[in-house]
Design an enzyme around this catalytic site. Structure first.
Site, PDB file in Angstrom:
ATOM      1  N   HIS A 150       7.928  -3.177  40.753  1.00 13.68           N
ATOM      2  CA  HIS A 150       7.646  -4.076  39.622  1.00 13.68           C
ATOM      3  C   HIS A 150       7.630  -5.556  39.997  1.00 13.68           C
ATOM      4  O   HIS A 150       7.117  -6.367  39.231  1.00 13.68           O
ATOM      5  CB  HIS A 150       8.681  -3.881  38.508  1.00 13.68           C
ATOM      6  CG  HIS A 150       8.661  -2.523  37.882  1.00 13.68           C
ATOM      7  ND1 HIS A 150       7.522  -1.989  37.312  1.00 13.68           N
ATOM      8  CD2 HIS A 150       9.639  -1.585  37.726  1.00 13.68           C
ATOM      9  CE1 HIS A 150       7.811  -0.780  36.829  1.00 13.68           C
ATOM     10  NE2 HIS A 150       9.085  -0.508  37.082  1.00 13.68           N
ATOM     11  N   ASP A 185       6.655   7.285  40.289  1.00  6.11           N
ATOM     12  CA  ASP A 185       7.763   6.802  39.469  1.00  6.11           C
ATOM     13  C   ASP A 185       7.362   6.986  37.992  1.00  6.11           C
ATOM     14  O   ASP A 185       6.185   6.963  37.675  1.00  6.11           O
ATOM     15  CB  ASP A 185       7.929   5.309  39.797  1.00  6.11           C
ATOM     16  CG  ASP A 185       9.203   4.676  39.277  1.00  6.11           C
ATOM     17  OD1 ASP A 185      10.094   4.398  40.087  1.00  6.11           O
ATOM     18  OD2 ASP A 185       9.292   4.428  38.051  1.00  6.11           O
ATOM     19  N   HIS A 187       7.660   4.929  35.748  1.00  8.69           N
ATOM     20  CA  HIS A 187       7.117   3.660  35.265  1.00  8.69           C
ATOM     21  C   HIS A 187       5.831   3.286  36.006  1.00  8.69           C
ATOM     22  O   HIS A 187       5.664   3.636  37.177  1.00  8.69           O
ATOM     23  CB  HIS A 187       8.146   2.542  35.468  1.00  8.69           C
ATOM     24  CG  HIS A 187       9.438   2.777  34.737  1.00  8.69           C
ATOM     25  ND1 HIS A 187      10.562   3.286  35.363  1.00  8.69           N
ATOM     26  CD2 HIS A 187       9.759   2.609  33.430  1.00  8.69           C
ATOM     27  CE1 HIS A 187      11.536   3.408  34.462  1.00  8.69           C
ATOM     28  NE2 HIS A 187      11.079   3.015  33.281  1.00  8.69           N
ATOM     29  N   ASP A 274      12.880   8.665  38.903  1.00  3.69           N
ATOM     30  CA  ASP A 274      13.131   8.622  37.458  1.00  3.69           C
ATOM     31  C   ASP A 274      12.110   9.455  36.688  1.00  3.69           C
ATOM     32  O   ASP A 274      12.179   9.565  35.467  1.00  3.69           O
ATOM     33  CB  ASP A 274      13.189   7.181  36.945  1.00  3.69           C
ATOM     34  CG  ASP A 274      12.061   6.308  37.458  1.00  3.69           C
ATOM     35  OD1 ASP A 274      11.132   6.848  38.091  1.00  3.69           O
ATOM     36  OD2 ASP A 274      12.108   5.086  37.231  1.00  3.69           O
TER      37      ASP A 274
END
Ligand SMILES: *[C@@H]1O[C@H](CO)[C@@H](O)[C@H](O)[C@H]1NC(C)=O
Ligand SMILES: *[C@@H]1O[C@H](CO)[C@@H](O)[C@H](O)[C@H]1NC(C)=O
Ligand SMILES: [Zn+2]
Length: 463
Positions: A150, A185, A187, A274
């Site tokens: 990120h 991931d 995200h 995750d």
């Protein structure tokens, strides 16, 4: 301390990076984001010990990467942001509220003890991994401490400060005309996508939860890149509860088409854990590595595409099969014991080693009680991805890929033009910090702590 390790088969090596967890100094696994913060670097210590308990380190060589120099971090990040990260401490942060806001430091991305060193180590690991791949010292390189997808050029985001993936990809671009980035991931891999949004030298492919204001909010299937980069960003937005079979099928269909179309020279795979079932922040229903048991005999007969393995690790197994230089990193993952299980299984997958389900005794065994098993319990989140939804997404992605096939293939040149390699401003550099690659390679120290076997010197035969 952080280690890289390399496994050598006859002609290839596998590089691995992990860490020990002494409390004495600011090791990657012993830094602390704060009491209520979901990011627990301690998960890296647990991974490390689990890898050791399965004796996977005996199939690898272990190296300690260099701490990335500020000037290396500034290959992507702005020099002022790097300088601020370097300077700020928990004790002085109250004096810099304006800068903290500017660089998005605070709640999600707190300033903690040894923050900069933490960034230097995990980024140094990914950079070294890329360099060793470039120099053909290994064919697969792993940095479970990396994968902080990120982080942006001028600011921290989503527990990420320095984007090691971007730095690793920039390194690979010095040797490869095209690099493929894959992100599983939960995200969206927004920082990496943004960094390469305007170029066809990197294709980014992210599978993630999208909608309901889920962080970071980007990653719609309509985000496809712009200018030279148009069609070179791929987003696979998913809803809650996606299961092993649908995820694995979609992944394989899209990634095989991507590799066939784009013909990358190297692959970077971000394995955020995750996306596993029962993650503290995630919402998918993936297991680590479901074997045949989940496939009924009826499925086998009816379906043409029989998924014999499915789940998170099957994505890793699938990508490995392309036999391209492969850089594997960690990423998110907030149910610590499952993160350790996942990355241990995937280390095994990359070493072609199947691991018994019962976890061997080790210093951290208490975290895996009472089952002491590698498998994780099934998830409890209902699958909201209908067959028709998944099929629509798949069609759109494949349609965009066809636009590349029909475009003139400038991108198929073999040697990247030198001018493309991003350069830092020579004036801004401290000459003491400027070192050439040869020197840097020498600074990667092999760690002999884990070497007892007769194969210790295998690496001498390579290169
Ligand atoms: C899975 O099942 C298939 C067909 O039933 C069989 O051919 C294969 O060997 C099995 N694989 C494993 C790893 O058990
Ligand atoms: C989650 O996935 C597992 C394994 O594929 C499955 O058995 C379970 O029923 C799923 N959970 C839900 C709530 O659908
Ligand atoms: Zn994540």
């Amino acid at each position: 301390m952080l280690y890289l390790s390399v496994r050598l088969t006859q002609h290839f090596a596998l590089l691995f990076i992990c860490l020990t967890c002494s409390e004495a100094n600011g090791d990657v696994g012993s830094v602390y984001f704060g009491p209520n913060h979901p990011m627990k670097p301690h998960r890296l210590c647990m991974t490390h010990h689990l890898v050791l308990s399965y004796e996977l380190h005996k199939k690898m060589e272990i190296y300690r990467p260099h701490k990335a120099y500020p000037v290396e971090l500034a290959q992507f990040h702005s020099a002022d942001y790097v300088e601020f990260l370097h300077r700020i401490t928990p004790d002085t942060q109250h004096l810099f509220s304006h800068e903290l806001a500017k660089y998005n430091l605070g709640e999600d991305c707190p300033v903690f003890e040894n923050l900069f060193e933490f960034c230097q180590i995990y980024a140094g690991g990914t950079i070294d991994a890329a360099r060793r791949l470039n120099n053909q010292l290994c064919d697969i390189a792993i940095n479970w401490a990396g994968g902080l997808h990120h982080a942006k050029k001028c600011e921290a985001s989503g527990f990420c400060y320095i984007n090691d993936l971007v730095l690793g990809i920039l390194e690979l671009l010095k040797y490869h005309a095209r690099v493929l980035y894959i992100d599983i991931d939960v995200h969206h891999g927004d920082g990496v996508e943004e960094a390469f949004y305007f170029t066809d030298r990197v294709m980014t492919v992210s599978f993630h939860k999208f909608g309901d204001m889920f962080f970071p909010g980007t990653g719609d299937v309509k985000e496809i890149g712009e200018r030279e980069g148009k069609f070179y960003a791929i987003n696979v937005p998913l809803k809650d509860g996606i299961d092993d079979t649908s995820f694995t099928r979609l992944f394989k269909t899209i990634i095989s088409k991507v590799v066939e179309t784009y013909v990358p020279g190297a692959i970077v795979l971000q394995c955020g854990a995750d996306s596993l079932a029962r993650d503290r922040l995630g919402c998918f229903n993936l297991s680590i590595d479901a074997g045949n048991s989940s496939i009924s005999a009826v499925d086998v007969k009816v379906s043409l595409v029989v998924v014999l393995f499915a789940g998170h690790a099957e994505c890793v197994r699938f990508v490995k099969k392309f036999n391209l230089p492969l850089l594997v990193t960690g990423g998110g993952g907030y149910t610590k014991e499952n993160v350790a299980r996942c990355w241990t299984v995937e280390t095994g997958v990359l070493l072609d080693t199947e691991l018994p389900n019962e976890i061997p005794d080790n210093e951290y065994i208490k975290y895996f009680a009472p089952e002491n098993s590698l498998r994780i319990p099934n998830g409890h989140i209902e699958n909201l991805n209908s067959k028709s939804y998944l099929s629509t997404i798949k069609m759109q992605v494949l349609e965009n890929l066809r636009c590349i096939q029909h475009a003139p293939s400038v991108q198929m040149q073999e040697v990247p033009p030198d001018f493309y390699i991003p350069d830092f401003d020579e004036d801004e550099q401290n000459p003491d910090e400027r070192i050439d690659q040869h020197t840097q390679d020498k600074q990667i120290q092999r760690d002999d702590e884990y070497y007892e076997g007769e194969n210790d010197n295998d690496h001498m035969e390579v290169g």
